[in-house]
Scaffold this motif. Structure first.
Motif, PDB file in Angstrom:
ATOM      1  N   VAL A  39      39.139  40.483  37.078  1.00 41.27           N
ATOM      2  CA  VAL A  39      40.535  40.899  37.020  1.00 41.27           C
ATOM      3  C   VAL A  39      41.267  40.096  35.952  1.00 41.27           C
ATOM      4  N   ILE A  40      41.811  40.798  34.970  1.00 42.32           N
ATOM      5  CA  ILE A  40      42.589  40.182  33.906  1.00 42.32           C
ATOM      6  C   ILE A  40      44.068  40.452  34.193  1.00 42.32           C
ATOM      7  N   VAL A  41      44.839  39.396  34.385  1.00 43.54           N
ATOM      8  CA  VAL A  41      46.272  39.536  34.632  1.00 43.54           C
ATOM      9  C   VAL A  41      46.982  39.462  33.280  1.00 43.54           C
ATOM     10  N   GLY A  42      47.407  40.614  32.793  1.00 39.36           N
ATOM     11  CA  GLY A  42      48.096  40.707  31.501  1.00 39.36           C
ATOM     12  C   GLY A  42      49.371  41.503  31.666  1.00 39.36           C
ATOM     13  N   GLN A  94      39.028  44.875  35.041  1.00 40.23           N
ATOM     14  CA  GLN A  94      40.220  45.558  35.534  1.00 40.23           C
ATOM     15  C   GLN A  94      41.448  44.789  35.058  1.00 40.23           C
ATOM     16  N   LEU A  95      42.459  45.519  34.600  1.00 47.17           N
ATOM     17  CA  LEU A  95      43.687  44.902  34.093  1.00 47.17           C
ATOM     18  C   LEU A  95      44.812  45.058  35.104  1.00 47.17           C
ATOM     19  N   ALA A  96      45.342  43.934  35.580  1.00 41.98           N
ATOM     20  CA  ALA A  96      46.559  43.954  36.388  1.00 41.98           C
ATOM     21  C   ALA A  96      47.717  43.869  35.402  1.00 41.98           C
ATOM     22  N   GLU A  97      48.473  44.962  35.263  1.00 41.46           N
ATOM     23  CA  GLU A  97      49.399  45.036  34.144  1.00 41.46           C
ATOM     24  C   GLU A  97      50.553  45.983  34.427  1.00 41.46           C
ATOM     25  N   GLU A 122      43.571  53.049  36.820  1.00 34.66           N
ATOM     26  CA  GLU A 122      44.390  53.453  37.965  1.00 34.66           C
ATOM     27  C   GLU A 122      44.462  52.378  39.035  1.00 34.66           C
ATOM     28  N   SER A 123      43.451  51.503  39.086  1.00 31.08           N
ATOM     29  CA  SER A 123      43.364  50.556  40.202  1.00 31.08           C
ATOM     30  C   SER A 123      44.466  49.508  40.191  1.00 31.08           C
ATOM     31  N   LEU A 124      44.837  48.970  39.028  1.00 32.28           N
ATOM     32  CA  LEU A 124      45.770  47.847  38.999  1.00 32.28           C
ATOM     33  C   LEU A 124      46.898  48.002  37.973  1.00 32.28           C
ATOM     34  N   THR A 125      47.095  49.193  37.422  1.00 33.52           N
ATOM     35  CA  THR A 125      48.147  49.411  36.433  1.00 33.52           C
ATOM     36  C   THR A 125      49.380  50.024  37.085  1.00 33.52           C
ATOM     37  N   VAL A 126      50.551  49.471  36.755  1.00 35.84           N
ATOM     38  CA  VAL A 126      51.832  50.001  37.218  1.00 35.84           C
ATOM     39  C   VAL A 126      52.623  50.438  35.994  1.00 35.84           C
ATOM     40  N   LYS A 165      48.631  47.097  45.130  1.00 34.00           N
ATOM     41  CA  LYS A 165      47.359  47.460  44.501  1.00 34.00           C
ATOM     42  C   LYS A 165      46.360  46.301  44.608  1.00 34.00           C
ATOM     43  N   LEU A 166      46.836  45.072  44.409  1.00 34.81           N
ATOM     44  CA  LEU A 166      45.960  43.905  44.507  1.00 34.81           C
ATOM     45  C   LEU A 166      45.441  43.733  45.938  1.00 34.81           C
ATOM     46  N   GLU A 167      46.319  43.929  46.914  1.00 34.10           N
ATOM     47  CA  GLU A 167      45.930  43.774  48.313  1.00 34.10           C
ATOM     48  C   GLU A 167      44.967  44.874  48.763  1.00 34.10           C
ATOM     49  N   ASP A 168      45.008  46.022  48.093  1.00 33.00           N
ATOM     50  CA  ASP A 168      44.126  47.133  48.451  1.00 33.00           C
ATOM     51  C   ASP A 168      42.718  46.981  47.889  1.00 33.00           C
ATOM     52  N   GLN A 169      42.515  45.996  47.001  1.00 29.06           N
ATOM     53  CA  GLN A 169      41.194  45.779  46.417  1.00 29.06           C
ATOM     54  C   GLN A 169      40.201  45.358  47.491  1.00 29.06           C
ATOM     55  N   LYS A 170      39.092  46.055  47.572  1.00 34.32           N
ATOM     56  CA  LYS A 170      38.091  45.768  48.605  1.00 34.32           C
ATOM     57  C   LYS A 170      37.033  44.770  48.133  1.00 34.32           C
ATOM     58  N   GLU A 171      36.616  44.895  46.879  1.00 36.73           N
ATOM     59  CA  GLU A 171      35.527  44.050  46.371  1.00 36.73           C
ATOM     60  C   GLU A 171      36.005  42.638  46.069  1.00 36.73           C
ATOM     61  N   GLU A 172      35.135  41.685  46.312  1.00 31.21           N
ATOM     62  CA  GLU A 172      35.446  40.297  45.961  1.00 31.21           C
ATOM     63  C   GLU A 172      35.448  40.135  44.448  1.00 31.21           C
TER      64      GLU A 172
END
Length: 423
Positions: A39-42, A94-97, A122-126, A165-172
């Protein structure tokens, strides 16, 4: 009739190009499907424009400048890391962005979707309603100048949507990377809140390349079972954070005495860092870089002991008449994280390594040189990973587009860097 045939050929060529890009992204994802995500937080992405001046033309304030070409692409520190990782065929990113609205935001989203795939985006983009900023690099014959627009503000709803979206992530999460600044309205503890919501394990790696929100982030990291984390920053940033003055200006290299004084002052100022960081990866432009390995503080001391390792960097002056340093630091972060993850995966037989065989072989060879300077395997991995990151950053200076580099060139530079030294 002849005109119609040409139109059909052009459409087919574009279609074939898009299919090939889709297949490449799918192939990379399949190669690493057994791996946990990185996970890349950008949070502060941008549309990146390159305004390239005519050959041998310098940038003169107040003058009229005509471009030889204008190019558009993806900008932002976290986005640069994703681009650099794709050059290494590193999958599972995955980009949290936040990607703003308008034509600029749509362009950046589509470009990243081509790179990472629809599911990853779609997983972590707003998508906030605010407009996406544009950053412009003016490339002249002797320098590159960066023009940075202010970012569009995000709302509380945007922030909560990302948290959900972050809390919904299932995989470690296998690896986590915090990059750069935050858009307006993000709270100071934004990074700390994100860290707490990411699904982590005791082996999750974390790399921080930011000077924002550090206090709260370090506190969150100190309370976590994850104890492998690196703070990457340049020597001038470290001195500013620590409140230590350099004897020379920012363009000149830092002395060892200044560096170690700054590290001590930094750890004194940011006490939670002593319980959360494994090391500091410190760049210094064309001067040697340093990896500072931190020991765990004892019960009788508040600050950990630390050991400094010097890593030579490659002189690029003879490689090209024109260098493109914008995004090189982000590429260093990407290469460091990828190599660090690869070293960690070498001990696991049930996971496909995140890097290909040729890169793994080069990493193993460089790792051998660190056995002479420390018996600590964890430190060997950090020093070697940082060295590889530096070679990737140097290779990216040879390419016009931000954070794009040739892997084979990076390996050549790694081989020519020279061995690290314990100071």
């Amino acid at each position: 009739c002849h005109e119609q045939k040409n139109i059909i050929i052009i459409d087919f060529t574009n279609l074939l190009h898009n299919i090939m890009r889709f297949l490449l992204a799918s192939w990379i994802a399949m190669q690493h499907q057994s791996s946990s995500p990185t996970v890349i937080v950008g949070l502060n992405g941008a549309l990146q424009k390159r305004f390239v001046l005519q050959e041998n033309a310098g940038l003169i304030p107040g003058d009229v400048h005509r471009a030889a070409s204008v190019q558009a692409g993806v900008g932002g520190k976290g986005q640069d890391v994703a681009i650099a990782l794709s050059c290494l065929e590193y999958g599972g990113t995955q980009l949290a962005e936040f990607i703003g609205s308008g034509a600029e935001g749509d362009f950046v989203y589509a470009a990243l979707e081509d790179l990472l795939g629809s599911e990853s985006m779609e997983s972590l983009t707003v998508r906030p309603k605010s407009h996406m900023r544009t950053c412009t690099t003016i490339v002249s014959s002797d320098t590159s100048t960066e023009l940075v627009e202010p970012s569009g503000a995000v709302t509380e709803d945007d922030i909560n949507a990302l948290f959900q979206k972050l809390e919904d992530q299932k995989e470690e999460t296998a690896a986590l990377c915090f990059m750069g600044s935050m858009p307006p309205n993000c709270p100071e503890n934004m990074y700390g809140n994100i860290y707490q919501r990411v699904n982590k394990g005791s082996s999750t790696l974390c790399l921080v390349d930011s000077v924002n929100g550090l206090e709260d982030l370090f506190k969150a990291m100190a309370d976590s079972p994850c104890k492998k984390a690196i703070l990457k920053l340049n020597a001038s940033e470290l001195c500013r954070l620590a409140g230590v003055a350099k004897a020379s200006n920012e363009a000149d290299g830092v002395t060892l005495a200044e560096l170690e004084k700054a590290v001590s002052a930094f750890l004194q100022k940011y006490q939670p860092a002593t319980k959360s960081l494994s090391g500091l990866a410190i760049t210094d432009g064309k001067y040697p870089a340093h990896l500072v390995a931190l020991d765990t503080p004892s019960e009788t001391t508040s600050l950990p002991a630390f050991k400094t390792y010097m890593i030579p960097v490659v002189d690029l002056s003879g490689k090209s008449s024109l260098l493109y340093p914008i995004g090189a630091g982000d590429t260093v972060a990407a290469g460091t994280l990828a190599a660090w993850r690869s070293y960690q995966m070498l001990s696991s037989s049930d996971e496909t390594n995140c890097l290909d065989g040729e890169v793994q072989g080069a990493l193993k060879s460089y790792l051998d040189s660190t056995e002479k300077i420390t018996p600590d395997t964890d430190v060997q991995h950090m020093v070697s990973a940082f060295a590889f990151g530096l070679s990737c950053g140097s290779a990216s200076c040879l390419k016009e587009e931000n954070s794009v580099f040739d892997t084979k060139e990076a390996l050549k530079l790694l081989n020519s860097m020279g061995s690290p030294k314990a100071l």
